[in-house]
Design a protein around this motif. Structure first.
Motif, PDB file in Angstrom:
ATOM      1  N   ARG A 154       0.826  -1.206   0.000  1.00 51.05           N
ATOM      2  CA  ARG A 154       0.000   0.000   0.000  1.00 51.05           C
ATOM      3  C   ARG A 154       0.862   1.258   0.000  1.00 51.05           C
ATOM      4  NH1 ARG A 154      -3.800  -0.046   4.923  1.00 51.05           N
ATOM      5  NH2 ARG A 154      -1.793  -0.368   5.953  1.00 51.05           N
ATOM      6  N   SER A 155       0.595   2.121  -0.957  1.00 50.33           N
ATOM      7  CA  SER A 155       1.316   3.388  -1.037  1.00 50.33           C
ATOM      8  C   SER A 155       0.345   4.485  -1.453  1.00 50.33           C
ATOM      9  CB  SER A 155       2.481   3.307  -2.021  1.00 50.33           C
ATOM     10  OG  SER A 155       2.005   3.072  -3.330  1.00 50.33           O
ATOM     11  N   LEU A 156       0.757   5.721  -1.213  1.00 45.21           N
ATOM     12  CA  LEU A 156      -0.104   6.861  -1.484  1.00 45.21           C
ATOM     13  C   LEU A 156       0.756   8.064  -1.811  1.00 45.21           C
ATOM     14  CD1 LEU A 156      -3.122   7.879  -1.321  1.00 45.21           C
ATOM     15  CD2 LEU A 156      -2.605   8.553   1.032  1.00 45.21           C
ATOM     16  N   ARG A 157       0.356   8.785  -2.840  1.00 44.49           N
ATOM     17  CA  ARG A 157       0.966  10.084  -3.120  1.00 44.49           C
ATOM     18  C   ARG A 157       0.058  11.160  -2.541  1.00 44.49           C
ATOM     19  NH1 ARG A 157       2.426  11.262  -9.168  1.00 44.49           N
ATOM     20  NH2 ARG A 157       0.265  10.620  -9.399  1.00 44.49           N
ATOM     21  N   VAL A 158       0.662  12.098  -1.813  1.00 45.78           N
ATOM     22  CA  VAL A 158      -0.101  13.165  -1.181  1.00 45.78           C
ATOM     23  C   VAL A 158       0.434  14.508  -1.663  1.00 45.78           C
ATOM     24  CG1 VAL A 158      -0.841  14.221   0.983  1.00 45.78           C
ATOM     25  CG2 VAL A 158      -0.492  11.742   0.874  1.00 45.78           C
ATOM     26  N   ILE A 159      -0.467  15.348  -2.125  1.00 49.77           N
ATOM     27  CA  ILE A 159      -0.132  16.727  -2.487  1.00 49.77           C
ATOM     28  C   ILE A 159      -0.759  17.626  -1.431  1.00 49.77           C
ATOM     29  CG2 ILE A 159      -0.276  18.532  -4.233  1.00 49.77           C
ATOM     30  CD1 ILE A 159      -0.744  16.324  -6.317  1.00 49.77           C
ATOM     31  N   ASP A 179      -0.613  19.900 -13.564  1.00 55.61           N
ATOM     32  CA  ASP A 179       0.550  19.396 -14.290  1.00 55.61           C
ATOM     33  C   ASP A 179       1.266  18.288 -13.523  1.00 55.61           C
ATOM     34  OD1 ASP A 179       0.007  21.171 -16.289  1.00 55.61           O
ATOM     35  OD2 ASP A 179       1.489  22.660 -15.662  1.00 55.61           O
ATOM     36  N   ILE A 180       1.284  18.388 -12.189  1.00 57.64           N
ATOM     37  CA  ILE A 180       1.882  17.319 -11.379  1.00 57.64           C
ATOM     38  C   ILE A 180       1.176  15.998 -11.657  1.00 57.64           C
ATOM     39  CG2 ILE A 180       2.190  16.481  -9.004  1.00 57.64           C
ATOM     40  CD1 ILE A 180       2.494  19.413  -8.149  1.00 57.64           C
ATOM     41  N   MET A 181      -0.122  16.072 -11.906  1.00 62.71           N
ATOM     42  CA  MET A 181      -0.938  14.877 -12.104  1.00 62.71           C
ATOM     43  C   MET A 181      -1.049  14.458 -13.565  1.00 62.71           C
ATOM     44  SD  MET A 181      -1.990  13.873  -9.147  1.00 62.71           S
ATOM     45  CE  MET A 181      -3.305  12.805  -9.689  1.00 62.71           C
ATOM     46  N   SER A 182      -0.345  15.127 -14.448  1.00 59.30           N
ATOM     47  CA  SER A 182      -0.534  14.881 -15.874  1.00 59.30           C
ATOM     48  C   SER A 182       0.254  13.705 -16.417  1.00 59.30           C
ATOM     49  CB  SER A 182      -0.165  16.146 -16.672  1.00 59.30           C
ATOM     50  OG  SER A 182      -1.075  17.177 -16.387  1.00 59.30           O
ATOM     51  N   SER A 183       1.085  13.074 -15.592  1.00 62.73           N
ATOM     52  CA  SER A 183       1.845  11.924 -16.073  1.00 62.73           C
ATOM     53  C   SER A 183       0.932  10.716 -16.206  1.00 62.73           C
ATOM     54  CB  SER A 183       2.982  11.605 -15.094  1.00 62.73           C
ATOM     55  OG  SER A 183       2.455  11.134 -13.872  1.00 62.73           O
ATOM     56  N   ALA A 184       1.439   9.681 -16.849  1.00 58.48           N
ATOM     57  CA  ALA A 184       0.650   8.458 -17.042  1.00 58.48           C
ATOM     58  C   ALA A 184       0.518   7.653 -15.752  1.00 58.48           C
ATOM     59  CB  ALA A 184       1.295   7.593 -18.129  1.00 58.48           C
ATOM     60  N   ASP A 185       1.280   8.047 -14.735  1.00 53.17           N
ATOM     61  CA  ASP A 185       1.250   7.338 -13.455  1.00 53.17           C
ATOM     62  C   ASP A 185      -0.107   7.558 -12.791  1.00 53.17           C
ATOM     63  OD1 ASP A 185       1.659   6.189 -11.031  1.00 53.17           O
ATOM     64  OD2 ASP A 185       3.537   7.212 -10.593  1.00 53.17           O
ATOM     65  N   GLU A 186      -0.816   6.474 -12.510  1.00 54.27           N
ATOM     66  CA  GLU A 186      -2.147   6.593 -11.929  1.00 54.27           C
ATOM     67  C   GLU A 186      -2.183   6.072 -10.497  1.00 54.27           C
ATOM     68  OE1 GLU A 186      -4.905   4.709 -14.496  1.00 54.27           O
ATOM     69  OE2 GLU A 186      -4.669   6.168 -16.112  1.00 54.27           O
ATOM     70  N   ARG A 187      -1.066   6.201  -9.777  1.00 49.13           N
ATOM     71  CA  ARG A 187      -1.060   5.735  -8.395  1.00 49.13           C
ATOM     72  C   ARG A 187      -2.086   6.520  -7.572  1.00 49.13           C
ATOM     73  NH1 ARG A 187       4.968   7.530  -7.123  1.00 49.13           N
ATOM     74  NH2 ARG A 187       4.968   7.524  -9.405  1.00 49.13           N
ATOM     75  N   PRO A 188      -2.606   5.932  -6.496  1.00 45.97           N
ATOM     76  CA  PRO A 188      -3.568   6.650  -5.660  1.00 45.97           C
ATOM     77  C   PRO A 188      -2.973   7.966  -5.172  1.00 45.97           C
ATOM     78  CG  PRO A 188      -3.443   4.341  -5.016  1.00 45.97           C
ATOM     79  CD  PRO A 188      -2.329   4.586  -5.990  1.00 45.97           C
ATOM     80  N   THR A 189      -3.700   9.058  -5.364  1.00 46.51           N
ATOM     81  CA  THR A 189      -3.194  10.387  -5.026  1.00 46.51           C
ATOM     82  C   THR A 189      -4.275  11.194  -4.324  1.00 46.51           C
ATOM     83  OG1 THR A 189      -1.737  10.377  -6.954  1.00 46.51           O
ATOM     84  CG2 THR A 189      -2.164  12.501  -5.935  1.00 46.51           C
ATOM     85  N   HIS A 210     -10.606  19.203 -12.353  1.00 46.28           N
ATOM     86  CA  HIS A 210     -11.591  18.167 -12.651  1.00 46.28           C
ATOM     87  C   HIS A 210     -11.029  17.030 -13.492  1.00 46.28           C
ATOM     88  CE1 HIS A 210     -15.400  20.797 -11.843  1.00 46.28           C
ATOM     89  NE2 HIS A 210     -14.691  20.548 -10.763  1.00 46.28           N
ATOM     90  N   THR A 211     -10.123  17.343 -14.426  1.00 47.76           N
ATOM     91  CA  THR A 211      -9.644  16.303 -15.333  1.00 47.76           C
ATOM     92  C   THR A 211      -8.807  15.245 -14.631  1.00 47.76           C
ATOM     93  OG1 THR A 211      -7.740  17.682 -15.915  1.00 47.76           O
ATOM     94  CG2 THR A 211      -9.678  17.807 -17.343  1.00 47.76           C
ATOM     95  N   THR A 212      -8.200  15.611 -13.499  1.00 46.93           N
ATOM     96  CA  THR A 212      -7.363  14.648 -12.788  1.00 46.93           C
ATOM     97  C   THR A 212      -8.013  14.131 -11.512  1.00 46.93           C
ATOM     98  OG1 THR A 212      -6.214  16.534 -11.790  1.00 46.93           O
ATOM     99  CG2 THR A 212      -5.159  15.469 -13.674  1.00 46.93           C
TER     100      THR A 212
END
Length: 269
Positions: A154-159, A179-189, A210-212
């Protein structure tokens, strides 16, 4: 108060709606109980430099509110002095002894606990990576981006962010978060913070996210703490089932400890 309740309404209308609904909400004087399937409690709290609505500087009172919440992860805003040596205001060593919470490590901030007032604390796990982001605008605003591994699976990215008071600045800052969220990485954030935005619609900084982060979750008023009418604080996830039970931590202590109420939620990993 749901989003549809405030969309297109003026501030006076929003105030009246909130006052009418406030009597139906009960203050929570004890730590929240976890629901089935909810794994961690997260929170966002603008501590207002530990100055309460009684104009008294009281870091211990702020710490008591955090103990009431009993979070696994909490983002604090305005937790350092803004001017001078920008020193941290909380006794983090004592807070760790009492709650188990430790700050995400940062660099180059002198006596400050956080990054431009943002402090991110977590109870267990390992911090794998941290980025300190300067946000554009006239005010010195910033965001912390941390990767936390709770265990092997279990991991989590937090902004953790605090957006500005000016509408144009908020729009620019929201684009940086986007832009931070615009990468292909879809880890839980998660996005935690005081976004200073209660408006909705095309001119709202929330619209950029909204898009991310999908549709904006229900608006929960947190400001001002004595009679909250504006949903300035937000907890948002990039997956529709990541965040649940978002609510204000409304207790006699939290109403006086800061001009914001803490915002809490359950997160499913």
């Amino acid at each position: 108060m749901e989003i549809d309740d405030i969309k297109g309404r003026s501030l006076p209308e929003t105030v009246l709606l909130t006052i009418r609904g406030r009597s139906a909400r009960k203050a929570k004087a004890t730590p929240r109980k976890r629901v089935d399937g909810a794994e961690i409690v997260v929170a966002s709290y603008n501590v207002h430099k530990c100055i309460g609505t009684d104009r008294r500087f009281d870091p211990e009172r702020t710490a008591r509110v955090i103990r009431e919440i009993s979070p696994d992860v909490i983002a604090l805003q305005e937790a350092d002095n803004r001017f001078g040596d920008k020193a941290g205001l909380l006794d983090l060593a004592r807070l760790e002894l009492e709650t188990g919470l430790v700050p995400v490590p940062i660099s180059g901030n002198g006596k400050g606990h956080g990054w431009r007032g943002n402090v991110l604390l977590f109870k267990r796990g390992t911090v794998r990576d941290v980025h300190q982001i300067k946000l554009p605008g006239l005010e010195p605003r910033g965001a912390l981006v941390a990767e936390i591994d709770f265990d092997e699976k279990r991991s989590l990215r937090v902004i953790a962010a605090h957006l500005g008071l000016l509408r144009r600045s908020r729009s620019e800052q929201a684009r940086v978060v986007h832009d931070i969220m615009s990468s292909a990485d879809e880890r839980p954030t998660l996005l935690l913070g005081d976004l200073n935005e209660w408006r909705l619609g095309n001119r709202s900084a929330l619209n950029t996210l909204h898009t991310t982060f999908g549709p904006t979750p229900p608006a929960v008023p947190t400001f001002p703490s004595g009679l909250p009418v504006l949903a300035l604080d937000r907890i948002m996830g990039n997956r529709h089932d990541l965040v649940s039970a978002v609510e204000a931590h409304d207790t006699p202590l939290s109403r006086v400890a800061s001009d914001h109420l803490p915002l809490t939620a359950f997160v499913h990993l």
